[in-house]
Design a protein around this motif. Structure first.
Motif, PDB file in Angstrom:
ATOM      1  N   GLN A 166       0.837  -1.200   0.000  1.00 10.79           N
ATOM      2  CA  GLN A 166       0.000   0.000   0.000  1.00 10.79           C
ATOM      3  C   GLN A 166       0.873   1.251   0.000  1.00 10.79           C
ATOM      4  OE1 GLN A 166      -2.631  -0.304   3.362  1.00 10.79           O
ATOM      5  NE2 GLN A 166      -3.960  -1.790   2.364  1.00 10.79           N
ATOM      6  N   LYS A 167       1.932   1.233   0.790  1.00 12.00           N
ATOM      7  CA  LYS A 167       2.841   2.379   0.839  1.00 12.00           C
ATOM      8  C   LYS A 167       3.560   2.573  -0.497  1.00 12.00           C
ATOM      9  CE  LYS A 167       3.836   2.489   5.772  1.00 12.00           C
ATOM     10  NZ  LYS A 167       4.876   2.340   6.807  1.00 12.00           N
ATOM     11  N   ILE A 168       3.994   1.467  -1.096  1.00  7.47           N
ATOM     12  CA  ILE A 168       4.670   1.547  -2.400  1.00  7.47           C
ATOM     13  C   ILE A 168       3.716   2.120  -3.438  1.00  7.47           C
ATOM     14  CG2 ILE A 168       5.589   0.152  -4.311  1.00  7.47           C
ATOM     15  CD1 ILE A 168       6.874  -1.669  -2.157  1.00  7.47           C
ATOM     16  N   ASP A 169       2.490   1.595  -3.490  1.00 11.80           N
ATOM     17  CA  ASP A 169       1.499   2.081  -4.460  1.00 11.80           C
ATOM     18  C   ASP A 169       1.206   3.559  -4.257  1.00 11.80           C
ATOM     19  OD1 ASP A 169       1.332  -0.407  -5.630  1.00 11.80           O
ATOM     20  OD2 ASP A 169      -0.553  -0.963  -4.647  1.00 11.80           O
ATOM     21  N   SER A 170       1.060   3.962  -3.022  1.00 17.71           N
ATOM     22  CA  SER A 170       0.773   5.362  -2.719  1.00 17.71           C
ATOM     23  C   SER A 170       1.925   6.274  -3.146  1.00 17.71           C
ATOM     24  CB  SER A 170       0.505   5.513  -1.215  1.00 17.71           C
ATOM     25  OG  SER A 170       0.323   6.845  -0.868  1.00 17.71           O
ATOM     26  N   GLN A 171       3.143   5.846  -2.842  1.00 16.96           N
ATOM     27  CA  GLN A 171       4.322   6.635  -3.204  1.00 16.96           C
ATOM     28  C   GLN A 171       4.475   6.720  -4.725  1.00 16.96           C
ATOM     29  OE1 GLN A 171       5.988   8.422  -1.190  1.00 16.96           O
ATOM     30  NE2 GLN A 171       7.768   9.001  -2.371  1.00 16.96           N
TER      31      GLN A 171
END
Length: 128
Positions: free
Chosen positions: A6-11
């Motif tokens: 989720q963090k990777i996708d958001s970034q």
């Protein structure tokens, strides 16, 4: 989906949006927004969903984004630290248009209901 993904996708969504807005100068990409990014757990591929204000520009915008994907990916590589940088696959996102269409249909149904049952409208006025 894991918190890490989720963090990777958001970034990635944030950075791709930034790159397109600041470093890609193409009139076919005006009013384009990246709505979401879905990256595979092995970091091989990211599906980048985009929306554009003018529906007629979807095919041209997709063509431009596909042509610019190497540049966008290269620029992204300078801004993000990942073991692998995923291949970017740009996909038109019509969910916003779909939501607007549903909203319009609900409003139409409400109007038709009031027109076909005027006594409902009168009851509302009497209660007020």
């Amino acid at each position: 989906m894991s918190l890490r993904m989720q963090k990777i996708d958001s970034q990635l969504r944030k950075l791709i949006t930034e790159i397109i807005q600041k470093e890609v100068d193409d009139p076919d990409l005006t009013f384009l927004s990246i709505t979401r990014v879905k990256t595979t757990p092995d970091l091989q591929e990211s599906k980048v969903y985009f929306s554009i204000l003018n529906d007629a520009k979807y095919p041209k915008a997709k063509e431009v984004l596909d042509a610019m994907s190497g540049f966008i990916r290269g620029t992204l590589g300078k801004k993000v630290r990942l073991k692998k940088l995923p291949k970017l696959d740009f996909i038109p996102d019509d969910s916003i248009k779909y939501s607007v269409d549903i909203y319009k249909k609900v409003e139409e149904m409400k109007e038709n209901d009031v027109r076909n049952c005027p006594e409902k409208d009168n009851r509302k006025n009497k209660a007020s």
